[in-house]
Enzyme design. Structure first.
Site, mmCIF file in Angstrom:
data_model
loop_
_atom_site.group_PDB
_atom_site.id
_atom_site.type_symbol
_atom_site.label_atom_id
_atom_site.label_comp_id
_atom_site.label_asym_id
_atom_site.label_seq_id
_atom_site.Cartn_x
_atom_site.Cartn_y
_atom_site.Cartn_z
ATOM 1 N N ARG A 158 0.912 -1.155 0.000
ATOM 2 C CA ARG A 158 0.000 0.000 0.000
ATOM 3 C C ARG A 158 0.932 1.179 0.000
ATOM 4 O O ARG A 158 1.646 1.401 0.962
ATOM 5 C CB ARG A 158 -0.907 -0.028 1.240
ATOM 6 C CG ARG A 158 -1.689 1.274 1.492
ATOM 7 C CD ARG A 158 -2.735 1.516 0.414
ATOM 8 N NE ARG A 158 -3.561 2.696 0.728
ATOM 9 C CZ ARG A 158 -3.331 3.926 0.294
ATOM 10 N NH1 ARG A 158 -2.279 4.192 -0.467
ATOM 11 N NH2 ARG A 158 -4.152 4.905 0.616
ATOM 12 N N HIS A 161 2.155 7.151 1.478
ATOM 13 C CA HIS A 161 1.065 8.127 1.386
ATOM 14 C C HIS A 161 0.827 8.809 2.725
ATOM 15 O O HIS A 161 1.422 8.446 3.748
ATOM 16 C CB HIS A 161 -0.223 7.432 0.926
ATOM 17 C CG HIS A 161 -0.819 6.519 1.972
ATOM 18 N ND1 HIS A 161 -0.286 5.301 2.282
ATOM 19 C CD2 HIS A 161 -1.907 6.652 2.776
ATOM 20 C CE1 HIS A 161 -1.005 4.715 3.225
ATOM 21 N NE2 HIS A 161 -1.994 5.518 3.557
ATOM 22 N N HIS A 163 -2.606 11.342 4.798
ATOM 23 C CA HIS A 163 -3.985 11.829 4.639
ATOM 24 C C HIS A 163 -4.341 12.788 5.753
ATOM 25 O O HIS A 163 -3.613 12.918 6.737
ATOM 26 C CB HIS A 163 -4.990 10.682 4.558
ATOM 27 C CG HIS A 163 -4.565 9.462 5.316
ATOM 28 N ND1 HIS A 163 -4.587 9.405 6.678
ATOM 29 C CD2 HIS A 163 -4.074 8.270 4.882
ATOM 30 C CE1 HIS A 163 -4.147 8.211 7.064
ATOM 31 N NE2 HIS A 163 -3.812 7.506 6.000
ATOM 32 N N GLU A 167 -4.964 7.727 11.403
ATOM 33 C CA GLU A 167 -5.272 6.337 11.030
ATOM 34 C C GLU A 167 -4.887 5.384 12.157
ATOM 35 O O GLU A 167 -3.773 5.419 12.648
ATOM 36 C CB GLU A 167 -4.498 5.987 9.748
ATOM 37 C CG GLU A 167 -4.530 4.516 9.385
ATOM 38 C CD GLU A 167 -3.750 4.218 8.095
ATOM 39 O OE1 GLU A 167 -3.948 4.937 7.109
ATOM 40 O OE2 GLU A 167 -2.936 3.266 8.100
ATOM 41 N N HIS A 206 3.349 7.324 5.658
ATOM 42 C CA HIS A 206 3.604 5.925 6.038
ATOM 43 C C HIS A 206 3.384 4.992 4.851
ATOM 44 O O HIS A 206 2.876 5.410 3.805
ATOM 45 C CB HIS A 206 2.708 5.531 7.214
ATOM 46 C CG HIS A 206 1.252 5.775 6.973
ATOM 47 N ND1 HIS A 206 0.672 7.017 7.127
ATOM 48 C CD2 HIS A 206 0.252 4.956 6.582
ATOM 49 C CE1 HIS A 206 -0.619 6.945 6.855
ATOM 50 N NE2 HIS A 206 -0.908 5.706 6.511
ATOM 51 N N GLU A 229 -10.997 6.386 1.234
ATOM 52 C CA GLU A 229 -9.751 5.690 0.922
ATOM 53 C C GLU A 229 -9.248 6.080 -0.475
ATOM 54 O O GLU A 229 -8.094 5.898 -0.818
ATOM 55 C CB GLU A 229 -10.004 4.186 1.061
ATOM 56 C CG GLU A 229 -8.839 3.263 0.808
ATOM 57 C CD GLU A 229 -7.590 3.511 1.653
ATOM 58 O OE1 GLU A 229 -7.707 4.010 2.792
ATOM 59 O OE2 GLU A 229 -6.494 3.222 1.151
#
Ligand SMILES: *[C@@H]1O[C@H](CO)[C@@H](O)[C@H](O)[C@H]1NC(C)=O
Ligand SMILES: *[C@@H]1O[C@H](CO)[C@@H](O)[C@H](O)[C@H]1NC(C)=O
Ligand SMILES: *[C@@H]1O[C@H](CO)[C@@H](O)[C@H](O)[C@H]1NC(C)=O
Length: 454
Positions: A158, A161, A163, A167, A206, A229
């Site tokens: 993944r 990124h 945001h 999280e 992360h 997401e």
């Protein structure tokens, strides 16, 4: 004909079949009772009970029924009322929701929906993995938190990124490598397995990668129900949307170094297999002073008569300032006792088993929901509720998650146990000293006991 007076009293109190809220005098009740066909009277007193969801079935106490485990097809019959279903039906859904088809007689009012299953979420399929989400768009009561269920096979990444939201994650299966960076330039790498957590504050970059043998699956929680997401900030997306001359200036290399970079986001993709953390640390690695991961399963649980509870919040996982959680294993015959949470909505994730939950919303309103593994439930803050185990052979395992720095709940049992006995009796048992005595004995010296044996 002789009726045991306690049963009669119970009937009168329940107002069952009398259809009246005013409690009639005992002889009047007896007369009304005699009008009920003898077979039904028998069932009321617990003899020769007709099976649930049949016209003759009587259950003044609204017992749970595990329609999946017992393979029963729910029908809207309750205590002599109701009828069959003649139109089209989704029988699988009805079996999963026995308390929607035939709600307990105590349900009332029009409460918003509090249930969603990840099985009803759109799945985004990518190279070596997938993701699906439960946000305010899927479940409008999911306002404070959003959840994402993600799978990364062995070596699948993944991508790097960040945001806008913080999280929190709980690992459901397998092993995963986590990397991160703090605002002081401290780095973080850790390998995690089922039952472990991570937490990245808002904006902290992360990445995740599934480890050998079969990668990983986890539940992500974001501290805003409106999270998507699809809208995270991705390394490849940014590079693809920056002039190559600027990339060249920024990284002090020639522009054509970037001639084959991805022209759009990679998001989830097959990566090369990682080496050990020690061998993978870059030369500039400065270890962060912050601890971004936690072994929730390794915590010594609080053991109660009805199962075990692990609570993780900023008290024992200091970085997790906006997400608190409890992990419950509810044993055979047990119940997550009647309680409420004063500081946040509950976002529950069902890991195993089947459950019945009634949510009390004040003003006489209550609605009962059923949940099973893979489902999400919401209980708005301060609304009273319990979690009952429906299955006969599967233990019930639930995560209760909150947008809060501390886990907090109020136990009805404890509250009443710590209230003057006279007050309690006046409220619930005025005119029934025998019931009052029995009840008060039970709650004497009450301790909060999140999970109770039946
Ligand atoms: C990994 O997946 C394969 C294929 O599904 C399965 O046969 C194997 O048992 C799995 N191994 C482990 C350790 O889970
Ligand atoms: C959720 O996000 C969408 C898209 O960014 C926005 O239009 C909407 O107003 C947001 N809703 C809430 C309740 O914040
Ligand atoms: C669930 O509860 C029922 C009834 O209380 C009990 O008979 C059953 O054994 C329980 N099952 C599990 C696995 O917890």
């Amino acid at each position: 004909m002789h009726f045991p007076s306690s049963s009669l009293q119970a009937l009168v109190h329940l107002g069952l079949l009398l259809g009246a809220s005013a409690v009639p005098a005992p002889d009047q009740a007896l007369q009304q009772l005699m009008r009920i066909p003898a077979s039904n009277r028998q069932q009321i007193f617990g003899h020769a009970a007709a099976p649930p969801f049949t016209p003759d079935h009587r259950d003044p106490y609204d017992h749970k029924v595990d329609s999946v485990g017992e393979n029963r097809q729910p029908l809207p019959f309750r205590n002599g009322h109701g009828a069959t279903v003649q139109g089209p039906r989704n029988k699988d859904r009805e079996r999963q929701n026995p308390d929607m088809v035939r709600p307990p007689s105590t349900d009332h009012g029009s409460m918003s929906n509090m249930r969603w299953s990840f099985a009803d979420s759109h799945t985004r399929i990518e190279e070596g993995g997938w993701t699906r989400q439960t946000t305010i768009r899927e479940l409008p009561t999911s306002r404070e938190l959003a959840g994402v269920n993600m799978r990364l096979d062995e070596g699948v990444i993944r991508e790097l990124h960040w945001h806008t939201e913080a999280e929190w994650a709980y690992i459901l299966a397998g092993r995963v490598r986590v990397t991160g960076l703090d605002p002081d330039g401290g780095s973080f790498m850790d390998d995690l397995e089922a039952g472990d957590l991570w937490y990245f504050p808002a904006g902290h970059p992360h990445s995740l990668q599934g480890l050998s043998p079969n990668g990983t699956e986890f539940l992500l929680i974001f501290d805003d129900g409106n999270f998507s997401e699809e809208s995270t900030f991705l390394l490849t997306d940014w590079m693809a949307h920056t002039p190559k001359s600027v990339l060249a200036e920024n990284f002090r290399v020639k522009p054509d170094t970037f001639k084959s970079i991805p022209d759009s986001e990679k998001y989830i993709f097959q990566g090369s297999m990682p080496d050990s953390i020690e061998r993978e640390k870059p030369r500039g690695f400065k270890k962060s002073k912050l601890q971004f991961t936690h072994h929730m399963d390794a915590q010594e649980p609080m053991r109660t008569s009805g199962g075990s509870v692990r609570i993780t919040d900023s008290t024992n996982f200091p970085i997790s300032k906006t997400v608190a959680a409890a992990h419950l294993e509810i044993q055979p015959g047990a119940i997550r006792e009647m309680h409420w949470h004063p500081n946040a909505d509950e976002w529950s994730y069902f890991k195993k088993g089947r459950a019945r939950v009634t949510i009390f919303a004040a003003e006489g309103n209550a609605r009962t929901f059923n949940y099973m593994a893979g489902d999400v439930g919401i209980v708005p803050r301060n609304m009273g509720h319990f979690i009952e185990n429906l299955s006969d052979d599967e233990p019930l395992e639930v995560l209760e998650i909150f947008r809060a720095d501390k886990f907090q709940d109020f136990s009805l049992f404890q509250w009443l146990g710590e209230t003057p006995r006279r007050m309690v009796a006046d409220h619930i048992f005025a005119g029934d000293p025998k019931a009052a005595e029995e009840f008060l004995k039970q709650i004497e010296g009450a301790e909060k006991e999140p999970l109770k044996d039946a």
